[in-house]
Design an enzyme around this catalytic site. Structure first.
Site, short mmCIF file in Angstrom:
data_model
loop_
_atom_site.label_atom_id
_atom_site.label_comp_id
_atom_site.label_asym_id
_atom_site.label_seq_id
_atom_site.Cartn_x
_atom_site.Cartn_y
_atom_site.Cartn_z
N THR A 33 5.39 -6.74 -7.33
CA THR A 33 6.02 -6.68 -5.93
C THR A 33 5.48 -7.77 -5.26
O THR A 33 4.59 -8.53 -5.62
CB THR A 33 4.91 -5.36 -5.16
OG1 THR A 33 4.96 -5.44 -3.94
CG2 THR A 33 3.47 -5.56 -5.69
N ASP A 34 6.23 -7.83 -3.79
CA ASP A 34 5.68 -9.01 -3.26
C ASP A 34 4.39 -8.91 -2.60
O ASP A 34 3.79 -10.04 -2.01
CB ASP A 34 6.90 -9.19 -2.00
CG ASP A 34 6.85 -8.18 -1.06
OD1 ASP A 34 6.35 -7.08 -1.21
OD2 ASP A 34 7.91 -7.89 -0.23
N GLU A 35 3.84 -7.71 -2.55
CA GLU A 35 2.46 -7.70 -2.13
C GLU A 35 1.43 -8.35 -2.76
O GLU A 35 0.36 -8.67 -2.51
CB GLU A 35 2.25 -6.12 -1.89
CG GLU A 35 2.89 -5.41 -1.13
CD GLU A 35 2.45 -4.14 -0.55
OE1 GLU A 35 1.25 -3.76 -0.61
OE2 GLU A 35 3.42 -3.48 -0.08
N LYS A 54 -1.54 -4.40 -8.79
CA LYS A 54 -0.28 -4.96 -9.10
C LYS A 54 -0.77 -6.42 -9.52
O LYS A 54 -0.12 -6.93 -10.58
CB LYS A 54 0.63 -4.83 -8.05
CG LYS A 54 1.10 -3.65 -7.75
CD LYS A 54 1.46 -2.84 -8.79
CE LYS A 54 2.96 -3.27 -9.38
NZ LYS A 54 3.61 -2.24 -10.40
N TYR A 77 -4.13 -1.37 -3.86
CA TYR A 77 -2.81 -1.29 -4.44
C TYR A 77 -2.25 -2.73 -4.81
O TYR A 77 -1.88 -2.76 -6.04
CB TYR A 77 -1.56 -0.82 -3.54
CG TYR A 77 -0.29 -0.89 -4.20
CD1 TYR A 77 0.19 -0.47 -5.06
CD2 TYR A 77 0.73 -1.90 -3.39
CE1 TYR A 77 1.48 -0.51 -5.67
CE2 TYR A 77 1.63 -2.25 -3.77
CZ TYR A 77 2.16 -1.50 -5.03
OH TYR A 77 3.51 -1.94 -5.41
P1 NAD Z 1 6.89 5.82 -7.34
O1 NAD Z 1 5.49 6.30 -6.65
O2 NAD Z 1 8.15 6.70 -6.64
O3 NAD Z 1 7.11 6.34 -8.96
C1 NAD Z 1 5.90 5.84 -9.51
C2 NAD Z 1 6.33 6.69 -11.04
O4 NAD Z 1 5.37 6.16 -11.75
C3 NAD Z 1 6.09 8.38 -11.02
O5 NAD Z 1 7.32 8.94 -11.40
C4 NAD Z 1 4.83 8.64 -11.55
O6 NAD Z 1 4.76 9.94 -11.89
C5 NAD Z 1 4.63 7.66 -12.28
N1 NAD Z 1 3.42 7.29 -13.01
C6 NAD Z 1 2.12 7.09 -12.20
N2 NAD Z 1 0.97 6.75 -12.91
C7 NAD Z 1 1.37 6.98 -14.08
C8 NAD Z 1 0.78 6.77 -15.46
N3 NAD Z 1 -0.55 6.68 -15.62
N4 NAD Z 1 1.61 6.75 -16.38
C9 NAD Z 1 2.95 7.43 -16.60
N5 NAD Z 1 3.57 7.47 -15.31
C10 NAD Z 1 2.98 7.18 -14.31
O7 NAD Z 1 7.09 4.27 -6.95
P2 NAD Z 1 8.21 3.39 -6.86
O8 NAD Z 1 8.30 3.02 -5.49
O9 NAD Z 1 9.48 3.79 -7.56
O10 NAD Z 1 7.92 1.95 -7.69
C11 NAD Z 1 7.88 1.60 -9.20
C12 NAD Z 1 7.64 0.33 -9.38
O11 NAD Z 1 8.07 -0.54 -8.58
C13 NAD Z 1 5.87 0.41 -8.95
O12 NAD Z 1 5.55 -0.50 -10.13
C14 NAD Z 1 5.90 -0.32 -7.83
O13 NAD Z 1 4.70 -1.22 -7.74
C15 NAD Z 1 7.01 -1.55 -7.93
N6 NAD Z 1 7.47 -1.60 -6.53
C16 NAD Z 1 7.74 -0.65 -5.77
C17 NAD Z 1 8.31 -1.23 -4.44
C18 NAD Z 1 8.98 -0.29 -3.46
O14 NAD Z 1 9.04 -0.80 -2.38
N7 NAD Z 1 8.94 1.07 -3.59
C19 NAD Z 1 8.60 -2.44 -4.33
C20 NAD Z 1 8.31 -3.58 -5.08
C21 NAD Z 1 8.00 -3.17 -6.28
O1 DAU Z 2 6.53 -4.80 -0.49
C1 DAU Z 2 6.63 -3.97 -1.56
C2 DAU Z 2 5.96 -2.70 -1.37
O2 DAU Z 2 6.54 -2.01 -0.33
C3 DAU Z 2 5.78 -2.01 -2.70
O3 DAU Z 2 4.90 -2.89 -3.57
C4 DAU Z 2 5.03 -0.56 -2.28
O4 DAU Z 2 4.83 0.02 -3.46
C5 DAU Z 2 5.73 -0.06 -1.29
O5 DAU Z 2 5.01 1.50 -0.96
C6 DAU Z 2 5.91 -0.54 -0.06
O6 DAU Z 2 4.36 -0.89 0.60
P1 DAU Z 2 4.45 -1.14 2.30
O7 DAU Z 2 2.88 -0.73 2.50
O8 DAU Z 2 5.19 -2.19 2.60
O9 DAU Z 2 5.36 0.20 2.39
P2 DAU Z 2 5.11 1.48 3.48
O10 DAU Z 2 6.57 2.16 3.55
O11 DAU Z 2 4.04 2.41 3.35
O12 DAU Z 2 5.23 0.73 4.98
C7 DAU Z 2 5.93 0.04 5.32
C8 DAU Z 2 5.60 -0.72 6.79
O13 DAU Z 2 5.61 0.32 7.70
C9 DAU Z 2 4.15 -1.32 6.49
O14 DAU Z 2 4.15 -2.49 7.60
C10 DAU Z 2 3.59 -0.37 7.19
C11 DAU Z 2 4.08 0.45 8.19
N1 DAU Z 2 4.25 1.92 8.42
C12 DAU Z 2 4.16 2.74 7.24
C13 DAU Z 2 4.03 4.06 7.28
C14 DAU Z 2 3.70 5.07 5.98
C15 DAU Z 2 3.94 2.71 9.59
O15 DAU Z 2 4.06 1.73 10.55
N2 DAU Z 2 3.91 3.80 9.65
C16 DAU Z 2 3.69 4.43 8.60
O16 DAU Z 2 3.55 5.88 8.79
#
Ligand code: NAD
Ligand code: DAU
Length: 341
Positions: free
Chosen positions: A125-127, A154, A150
């Protein structure tokens, strides 16, 4: 012929990736290995459930014996690790599972990949770069500076992946994605939360002033980048995957409300997330040089996602009525009541 183990494949990005890859590569088998935490949902995979090239194993990536058994049973040659606890707010409330899965679980998968001689790809992730001041965009060689539990879990995963490349020569790659949006995202994340709240006429809790900057990216664009890095990426390298264009959260909210035809009166500015990273920004030159371009702008991604939630209430409505309610009260109850005072 490839037998790919997709850990976390029942989650948001993982399930989109599985659907995409089965469609694109008729010769590949996909083995989804997922613990099915609150975020894992087999309904995300209904479209491929009857495909003989799709297999599902319920398992924890921290469980070395089951990981090992699955690799042997399906003659796995590649692991793509999506499995993680992914919601920043939950990592602030309860970090334990984030460290277990993100650090120990990644180590278990790397050991298994080493012992079985597998190709390994890590979804990051970019985080991991932390807050980025205006005027700069992160490049892949930048120092990792995570600021939430988190993000730290990562970044730890990335460091382990790099260590296995350097120490054991494990064939690894990493992609660092920005904020993904699209079908099947658990409605705790901001876009699906706000879309589903708006559809029901509920308030949208914007943290602080809402001027935080994110790169909202359509999930299938991210899947295409992962596919490219898996097949053409240089081993040992990380690749940023984002739009390269940032958007303020308030802009995202306004686009979302306009798309759904809902009033901006639903917006509530609530107490901020502790340690909230104000801005992420990715330099995406490296993945572009490999031949990738995002197909959707952030605005298109927000609009398309809002419409998906409007058309797929069957998917999110039952999620919002379960465990989610207790979480919502804990995270937003006080914050929202304070805006009524
Ligand atoms: P999500 O929370 O929707 O899904 C995570 C999945 O992992 C779920 O199906 C969960 O059951 C499974 N899981 C969790 N712990 C586990 C374990 N111990 N063993 C096996 N399975 C397990 O997440 P997502 O948003 O699809 O993210 C997927 C990946 O991409 C993550 O690694 C996240 O850090 C990364 N990522 C997410 C975003 C985003 O914006 N959502 C952006 C960049 C990177
Ligand atoms: O940047 C990549 C990441 O994006 C992934 O690695 C994470 O798994 C994913 O959860 C996401 O993280 P963020 O914290 O950026 O996403 P979130 O949707 O929680 O929040 C996006 C932005 O919106 C952030 O600036 C916080 C703000 N926010 C979020 C929630 C849930 C609000 O203002 N109100 C809210 O209720």
């Amino acid at each position: 012929m490839k037998n790919i183990m997709v850990t976390g494949g029942a989650g948001f990005i993982g399930s989109n990736f599985v659907i995409y890859i089965l469609e694109k590569y008729p010769e590949y088998d996909i083995i989804v290995y997922d613990k099915l935490t609150y975020a894992g949902n087999l309904e995300n995979l209904l479209e491929v459930a009857d495909d003989p090239r799709y297999h599902f194993v319920q398992g924890d990536i921290c469980d070395a014996a089951t990981v090992d058994e699955t690799i042997t049973r399906f003659s796995i040659d590649t692991i793509i690790n999506f499995a993680a606890e992914t919601h920043v707010d939950r990592s602030i409330l309860a970090p334990d599972a984030f460290i277990q899965t993100g650090v120990y679980g990644t180590y278990v998968l790397l050991e298994a990949a080493k012992n079985h001689g597998l190709r390994y790809h890590q979804i990051s992730t970019d985080e991991v770069y932390g807050h980025i001041p205006a005027g700069y965009s992160s490049v892949e060689t930048d120092k990792l500076d995570p600021r939430s539990p988190y993000a730290a879990s990562k970044a730890s995963g990335d460091l382990l992946v790099n260590a296995y490349f350097i120490t054991y020569g494990l064939p690894v790659t990493i992609t660092r994605g920005s904020n993904n949006i699209g079908p099947f995202q658990y409605p705790e994340k901001v876009v699906p939360l706000f879309a589903s709240n708006a559809i029901d006429g509920l308030p949208l809790p914007v943290y602080g002033d809402g001027q935080q900057m994110r790169e909202y990216q359509y999930v299938v664009d991210h899947c295409e980048a992962i596919d490219l890095v898996l097949h053409k990426g240089v081993l040992g390298e990380a690749y940023n995957v984002g739009t390269g264009v940032e958007m303020a959260n308030m802009t995202m909210v306004e686009i979302l409300l306009d798309t759904l035809g809902k009033s901006r009166d639903l917006i509530r500015h609530v107490a901020d997330r502790p340690g909230h990273d104000r801005r992420y920004s990715l330099n995406v030159d490296k993945i572009k040089a490999l031949g990738w371009e995002p197909r959707h702008s952030s605005e298109e991604a927000v609009r398309k996602t809002a419409v998906w939630y409007q058309q797929n209430e069957w998917w999110w409505r039952k999620i919002k009525s379960g465990e989610f309610k207790a979480y919502y009260e804990k995270q937003y109850g006080e914050r929202l009541r304070a805006t009524e005072a």
